[in-house]
Design a protein around this motif. Structure first.
Motif, PDB file in Angstrom:
ATOM      1  N   THR A  86      14.656 -26.594 -18.177  1.00 51.27           N
ATOM      2  CA  THR A  86      14.596 -24.955 -18.568  1.00 51.27           C
ATOM      3  C   THR A  86      13.512 -24.948 -18.428  1.00 51.27           C
ATOM      4  O   THR A  86      12.754 -23.511 -18.563  1.00 51.27           O
ATOM      5  CB  THR A  86      15.238 -23.946 -18.996  1.00 51.27           C
ATOM      6  OG1 THR A  86      14.477 -24.698 -20.946  1.00 51.27           O
ATOM      7  CG2 THR A  86      16.972 -23.750 -19.556  1.00 51.27           C
ATOM      8  N   MET A 107       7.694 -26.522 -12.445  1.00 48.55           N
ATOM      9  CA  MET A 107       8.258 -25.059 -12.485  1.00 48.55           C
ATOM     10  C   MET A 107       8.498 -24.321 -13.876  1.00 48.55           C
ATOM     11  O   MET A 107       9.208 -24.939 -14.739  1.00 48.55           O
ATOM     12  CB  MET A 107      10.038 -25.033 -11.184  1.00 48.55           C
ATOM     13  CG  MET A 107       9.779 -25.504 -10.246  1.00 48.55           C
ATOM     14  SD  MET A 107      11.643 -25.917  -9.952  1.00 48.55           S
ATOM     15  CE  MET A 107      12.518 -23.966  -9.497  1.00 48.55           C
ATOM     16  N   GLU A 109       8.971 -21.309 -16.173  1.00 53.35           N
ATOM     17  CA  GLU A 109      11.075 -20.994 -16.769  1.00 53.35           C
ATOM     18  C   GLU A 109      11.518 -19.436 -15.822  1.00 53.35           C
ATOM     19  O   GLU A 109      12.868 -20.106 -15.357  1.00 53.35           O
ATOM     20  CB  GLU A 109      10.835 -20.693 -17.847  1.00 53.35           C
ATOM     21  CG  GLU A 109      10.586 -20.765 -19.439  1.00 53.35           C
ATOM     22  CD  GLU A 109       9.182 -20.591 -19.609  1.00 53.35           C
ATOM     23  OE1 GLU A 109       8.398 -20.791 -18.526  1.00 53.35           O
ATOM     24  OE2 GLU A 109       8.952 -20.830 -20.616  1.00 53.35           O
ATOM     25  N   PRO A 110      10.829 -18.212 -14.886  1.00 49.83           N
ATOM     26  CA  PRO A 110      11.935 -17.887 -14.422  1.00 49.83           C
ATOM     27  C   PRO A 110      11.722 -17.922 -12.766  1.00 49.83           C
ATOM     28  O   PRO A 110      13.213 -18.319 -12.122  1.00 49.83           O
ATOM     29  CB  PRO A 110      10.731 -16.773 -14.172  1.00 49.83           C
ATOM     30  CG  PRO A 110       9.181 -16.894 -15.399  1.00 49.83           C
ATOM     31  CD  PRO A 110       9.873 -18.141 -15.673  1.00 49.83           C
ATOM     32  N   GLU A 111      11.026 -19.449 -12.430  1.00 46.58           N
ATOM     33  CA  GLU A 111      11.596 -19.789 -11.661  1.00 46.58           C
ATOM     34  C   GLU A 111      12.799 -20.930 -11.047  1.00 46.58           C
ATOM     35  O   GLU A 111      13.534 -20.677 -10.549  1.00 46.58           O
ATOM     36  CB  GLU A 111      10.474 -20.780 -10.903  1.00 46.58           C
ATOM     37  CG  GLU A 111       9.128 -20.387  -9.938  1.00 46.58           C
ATOM     38  CD  GLU A 111       8.340 -20.894  -9.766  1.00 46.58           C
ATOM     39  OE1 GLU A 111       6.704 -20.539  -9.138  1.00 46.58           O
ATOM     40  OE2 GLU A 111       8.008 -22.374 -10.492  1.00 46.58           O
ATOM     41  N   ALA A 113      15.247 -19.995 -13.522  1.00 41.84           N
ATOM     42  CA  ALA A 113      16.097 -19.781 -13.769  1.00 41.84           C
ATOM     43  C   ALA A 113      16.089 -19.361 -12.780  1.00 41.84           C
ATOM     44  O   ALA A 113      17.812 -19.028 -11.704  1.00 41.84           O
ATOM     45  CB  ALA A 113      15.500 -18.064 -14.851  1.00 41.84           C
ATOM     46  N   ASN A 114      16.002 -18.437 -11.389  1.00 40.31           N
ATOM     47  CA  ASN A 114      16.193 -17.634 -10.136  1.00 40.31           C
ATOM     48  C   ASN A 114      16.521 -19.145  -9.321  1.00 40.31           C
ATOM     49  O   ASN A 114      17.361 -18.681  -8.064  1.00 40.31           O
ATOM     50  CB  ASN A 114      15.088 -16.865  -9.202  1.00 40.31           C
ATOM     51  CG  ASN A 114      14.635 -15.997 -10.027  1.00 40.31           C
ATOM     52  OD1 ASN A 114      15.893 -15.350 -10.328  1.00 40.31           O
ATOM     53  ND2 ASN A 114      12.667 -15.779 -10.426  1.00 40.31           N
ATOM     54  N   ALA A 115      16.270 -20.093  -8.955  1.00 38.99           N
ATOM     55  CA  ALA A 115      16.828 -21.302  -8.934  1.00 38.99           C
ATOM     56  C   ALA A 115      18.533 -21.702  -9.483  1.00 38.99           C
ATOM     57  O   ALA A 115      19.246 -22.671  -7.961  1.00 38.99           O
ATOM     58  CB  ALA A 115      16.542 -22.919  -8.874  1.00 38.99           C
ATOM     59  N   ARG A 119      21.082 -20.643 -19.801  1.00 39.99           N
ATOM     60  CA  ARG A 119      20.777 -21.472 -20.763  1.00 39.99           C
ATOM     61  C   ARG A 119      21.922 -20.278 -21.537  1.00 39.99           C
ATOM     62  O   ARG A 119      21.474 -19.482 -21.562  1.00 39.99           O
ATOM     63  CB  ARG A 119      19.827 -22.061 -20.375  1.00 39.99           C
ATOM     64  CG  ARG A 119      18.921 -22.036 -22.410  1.00 39.99           C
ATOM     65  CD  ARG A 119      18.188 -22.608 -22.477  1.00 39.99           C
ATOM     66  NE  ARG A 119      17.892 -23.434 -23.342  1.00 39.99           N
ATOM     67  CZ  ARG A 119      16.649 -23.909 -24.424  1.00 39.99           C
ATOM     68  NH1 ARG A 119      15.867 -24.175 -23.423  1.00 39.99           N
ATOM     69  NH2 ARG A 119      16.851 -24.424 -25.463  1.00 39.99           N
ATOM     70  N   ALA A 139      20.854  -8.764 -16.759  1.00 39.49           N
ATOM     71  CA  ALA A 139      21.550 -11.020 -16.515  1.00 39.49           C
ATOM     72  C   ALA A 139      21.836 -10.546 -14.701  1.00 39.49           C
ATOM     73  O   ALA A 139      21.571 -11.380 -14.459  1.00 39.49           O
ATOM     74  CB  ALA A 139      22.103 -10.754 -17.016  1.00 39.49           C
ATOM     75  N   LYS A 141      22.056 -11.668 -10.956  1.00 30.46           N
ATOM     76  CA  LYS A 141      21.752 -11.764 -10.215  1.00 30.46           C
ATOM     77  C   LYS A 141      20.845 -10.765  -9.357  1.00 30.46           C
ATOM     78  O   LYS A 141      21.793  -9.365  -8.850  1.00 30.46           O
ATOM     79  CB  LYS A 141      22.835 -12.411  -9.717  1.00 30.46           C
ATOM     80  CG  LYS A 141      22.043 -13.405  -7.703  1.00 30.46           C
ATOM     81  CD  LYS A 141      22.667 -15.111  -7.537  1.00 30.46           C
ATOM     82  CE  LYS A 141      21.548 -15.140  -6.431  1.00 30.46           C
ATOM     83  NZ  LYS A 141      22.143 -16.042  -5.759  1.00 30.46           N
ATOM     84  N   LEU A 195      25.321 -14.924 -18.812  1.00 32.92           N
ATOM     85  CA  LEU A 195      24.656 -16.103 -17.932  1.00 32.92           C
ATOM     86  C   LEU A 195      25.915 -16.049 -16.771  1.00 32.92           C
ATOM     87  O   LEU A 195      25.534 -16.609 -15.283  1.00 32.92           O
ATOM     88  CB  LEU A 195      25.960 -17.772 -18.506  1.00 32.92           C
ATOM     89  CG  LEU A 195      25.114 -18.604 -18.904  1.00 32.92           C
ATOM     90  CD1 LEU A 195      22.821 -18.207 -19.615  1.00 32.92           C
ATOM     91  CD2 LEU A 195      25.069 -19.519 -19.985  1.00 32.92           C
ATOM     92  N   GLN A 198      24.101 -13.768 -13.778  1.00 31.28           N
ATOM     93  CA  GLN A 198      23.151 -14.759 -13.492  1.00 31.28           C
ATOM     94  C   GLN A 198      23.953 -15.390 -11.866  1.00 31.28           C
ATOM     95  O   GLN A 198      22.740 -15.858 -11.250  1.00 31.28           O
ATOM     96  CB  GLN A 198      22.593 -15.473 -13.995  1.00 31.28           C
ATOM     97  CG  GLN A 198      21.419 -14.954 -14.973  1.00 31.28           C
ATOM     98  CD  GLN A 198      20.595 -15.653 -16.169  1.00 31.28           C
ATOM     99  OE1 GLN A 198      21.242 -16.443 -16.902  1.00 31.28           O
ATOM    100  NE2 GLN A 198      19.284 -17.148 -15.099  1.00 31.28           N
ATOM    101  N   GLU A 199      24.611 -15.690 -11.733  1.00 30.82           N
ATOM    102  CA  GLU A 199      25.578 -16.575 -10.840  1.00 30.82           C
ATOM    103  C   GLU A 199      24.637 -18.013 -11.007  1.00 30.82           C
ATOM    104  O   GLU A 199      24.028 -18.011  -9.613  1.00 30.82           O
ATOM    105  CB  GLU A 199      26.002 -15.535 -10.195  1.00 30.82           C
ATOM    106  CG  GLU A 199      26.536 -14.529  -9.829  1.00 30.82           C
ATOM    107  CD  GLU A 199      26.355 -13.965  -8.621  1.00 30.82           C
ATOM    108  OE1 GLU A 199      26.776 -13.892  -7.173  1.00 30.82           O
ATOM    109  OE2 GLU A 199      26.658 -12.554  -8.471  1.00 30.82           O
TER     110      GLU A 199
END
Ligand SMILES: Nc1ncnc2c1ncn2[C@@H]1O[C@H](COP(=O)(O)OP(=O)(O)O)[C@@H](O)[C@H]1O
Ligand SMILES: [Mg+2]
Lengths: 280, 382
Positions: A86, A107, A109-111, A113-115, A119, A139, A141, A195, A198-199
């Protein structure tokens, strides 16, 4: 950009290829290669803290749609592995691929997550001073840059999604309660709900049923099983009954690398595994 | 990595002003209207229209003290934005306040014209230092609009650059607080030097005019007072809007669990940086309104004690509430003016004791206490 390459085939995998099936396959970053349907590939990851190797040349492959359990004694490096995936911890050496092309070690952390990687932490980590509903809302998306959050409004479709998730995690009647007031098990479920909002394509769950009642644990297993296929899951757990219920392939981590991999039954008869872990 | 393909988020297309208006509930509207009537009608009338010997007359002293407290209240709301909501304690807000004050003070110094002791075009302190012309950064300072621009841009830029590097390096908690204090201290030493070109330890004072009007006339005082009230009201409305938006909830989330925010895909850097920069800008505006009303700005505004006092206002009123900081700034400063008249030597003891008592027994300040009392009464009647 990552969306196309990570499209999951719902038919894929109960997670049973033979061990090592996809090892040795050369990944060419930048090239789309779904022939092996691999969603996550850790390659020779080493992490050391003051000379102590928490991860030692760890290699691991997770298939798209797979539900993988990771077990191992305390200090084996399970949480550190999730930190590396992560972006929380940078490995000293080695690389982590998400799909065939995204090198997660490059990358933030936010990148990551967005990919599409979500977690759940070992200790439930939620926003105590926001309501359950607001936790899920944050959370969800969405475009997560400042200028969009300044003007974001929840529409009815999003309202429905939050309501659905609230039902799923059985917090429908707690929606407007402060999250900090929930019980431990409820917090665990809220974090799982976040989680889901976030899909993500890949879910990393660090000891998700710790502190849950047997009933809650059972329901969690059902939930995870219903997610597998559409999502890929990596579950770290100690609870053997829970792992048995999940039924997927199990990886044993020991001293920062993979000791063995296979079905739970197979591993429970493996003398090396018995020695370091199960036999204790 | 760009996050573009997102169909799930909708944005309201309503114009900004309407969205801000929508964020206010009935009670807030009533409070605003009442405050506006008091600040823009009642107080000006009591000062200008009532003869000085009447008991209803409001004195110069009151108008100046009131205007000063309004400026402090803006500072308190600004500090609460970053400390109360985002959980980042700054002990450097005195710097942004002082920078705003100095930027506008330059204009006030130029407005003195040749009425200074040396009858020179240059400010007195420059003549005293034997300087023959204005340093480059003083050019344009005779223009009101340019000075307003400096007020809005310079402190904001300082905050942005400092914040960017601090937040990007993930400097958090007490480390961040200490660095803000160090930054303010360094700036104070810099401004103490005569060579810096801001009047050394005397700073700027003896102002005569603002936009050509006498700075001490009752009308000017009332206008400055009303402008401070307006600035405070706009600040409150805007902060209220921010905190009711998703942006505000992300800030609270960062305060509660920053790593969780990151793993949800938000980059805390930009959230912290934008609220930090906004907070500094509000402080600078307050400083610029403050200086013409009190008639002096010097480096002691950047002293450690000043920035700490600002944090006490917020703590007393109630962190993380919209109106708490205003109440805190009001009460502490009224107490301070009473103490400095009656027993100046005890003020710091009082302030210290107050801070300890609030921290130990009223972590949510007076607003928290009020809410608790109301809940208790509600519980009895139920
Ligand atoms: N930030 C850190 N600094 C120093 N040592 C750490 C750090 N994080 C983990 N470790 C060490 O690395 C080893 C692996 O930890 P961890 O990944 O948390 O194990 P597990 O989750 O399998 O119980 C442990 O010995 C732990 O003490
Ligand atoms: Mg662990």
């Amino acid at each position: 950009m990552s969306d196309t390459q990570l499209t999951l085939d719902p038919e894929v995998g109960d997670g049973y290829g033979g061990p090592g099936e996809v090892f040795g396959h050369t990944l060419r970053p930048g090239e789309l290669d779904l022939s092996h349907k691999v969603i996550l590939y850790l390659e020779d990851i080493t992490v050391s803290f003051d000379g102590f190797k928490a991860l030692n040349k760890l290699s691991l492959t997770i298939d798209a749609g797979e539900l993988r359990c990771i077990i191992g004694p305390n200090g084996a490096g399970k949480t550190t592995m999730m930190d590396v995936i992560t972006g929380k911890t940078r490995p000293d050496s080695g690389r982590v691929f998400f799909g065939q092309t995204l090198d997660l070690t490059q990358m933030t952390e936010p990148e990551i997550a967005n990919a599409g990687i979500g977690r759940k932490f070992q200790t439930p980590t939620i926003f105590d001073r926001l309501s359950v509903f607001e936790n899920l809302e944050l959370a969800m998306k969405a475009d997560k840059r400042v200028r969009s959050t300044l003007r974001a409004r929840i529409d009815s479709e999003q309202q429905d999604r939050i309501a659905e998730t609230l039902d799923l995690i059985r917090l429908g009647d707690q929606a407007h309660r402060l999250a900090g007031l929930l019980s431990h098990g409820q917090k665990q479920w809220l974090e799982i709900g976040m989680l889901l909002m976030q899909e993500p394509k890949l879910l990393l769950l660090d000891e998700p049923v710790a502190g849950m009642t047997d009933d809650e644990t059972e329901r969690t297993a059902e939930l995870f099983l219903s997610l597998a296929g559409r999502h890929s899951l990596v579950v770290v757990e100690h609870d053997m009954a829970f792992i048995r219920q999940l039924g997927g392939k199990v990886t044993v981590l020991h001293e920062g690398s993979v000791l063995a991999e296979g079905s739970l039954d197979m591993l429970q008869n493996d003398p090396r595994v018995i020695e370091v872990y199960l036999g204790r | 990595m760009e996050v573009c393909d997102v169909k799930t988020t909708t944005f309201s297309r309503t114009p900004f002003v309407f969205r801000i208006a929508q964020s206010l509930d009935r009670r807030a509207w009533i409070a605003l209207v009442v405050a506006a009537l008091v600040a823009f009608v009642l107080i000006p009338l009591l000062h200008l229209a009532i003869p000085a010997d009447s008991i209803f007359h409001l004195s110069d002293y009151f108008i100046t003290l009131g205007g000063k407290i309004l400026c402090y209240a803006i500072v308190a709301v600004a500090l609460d934005l970053i400390w109360g909501f985002a959980g980042i304690l700054s002990l450097g807000h005195g710097l942004f306040f002082a920078l705003g004050g100095y930027a506008f003070g330059m204009y006030l110094m130029r407005q003195i014209g040749r009425d200074g002791s040396y009858q020179s075009d240059l400010p007195d302190f420059m003549v005293f230092l034997g300087w023959k012309e204005l340093p480059w950064y003083w050019y344009g300072s005779d223009s009101f609009l340019w000075s307003v621009l400096l007020v809005l841009v310079v402190p904001t830029l300082v905050a942005f650059v400092f914040g960017f590097f601090a937040f990007r390096s993930r400097i958090n908690g007490v480390y961040f607080t200490i660095i803000t204090q160090a930054l303010t201290f360094a700036a104070m030493l810099l401004f103490f030097r005569n060579e810096t070109g801001f009047g050394g330890n005397n700073g700027f004072t003896d102002f005569k005019r603002i936009l050509g009007f006498s700075i001490t006339s009752p009308e000017t005082r009332v206008v400055l007072f009303a402008l401070s009230a307006l600035a405070l009201m706009l600040t409150l409305v805007f902060v209220n809007y921010l905190m009711k938006s998703k942006f505000g909830r992300v800030l609270v989330a960062i305060r509660d669990a920053e790593s969780r925010v990151m793993f949800l895909g938000y980059n805390p850097l930009w959230y912290k940086l934008s609220v930090w920069t906004l907070s500094a800008m509000l402080c600078a505006i307050a400083g610029a309104l403050y200086v013409p009303q009190v008639g002096i700005i010097n480096p002691s505004e950047m002293s450690a004690a000043n920035s700490i006092e600002m944090a006490v206002w917020v703590a007393v009123g109630g962190r993380g509430t919209i109106i708490g900081p205003v109440i805190g700034a009001g009460i502490v400063n009224l107490a301070k003016s009473w103490f400095t008249m009656s027993f100046p030597q005890y003020w710091l003891f009082f302030l210290g004791t107050l801070f300890i008592v609030i921290t130990l027994f009223l972590p949510d300040g007076l607003v928290g206490l009020w809410n608790r009392l109301r809940r208790m009464r509600g519980g009895e009647s139920a």
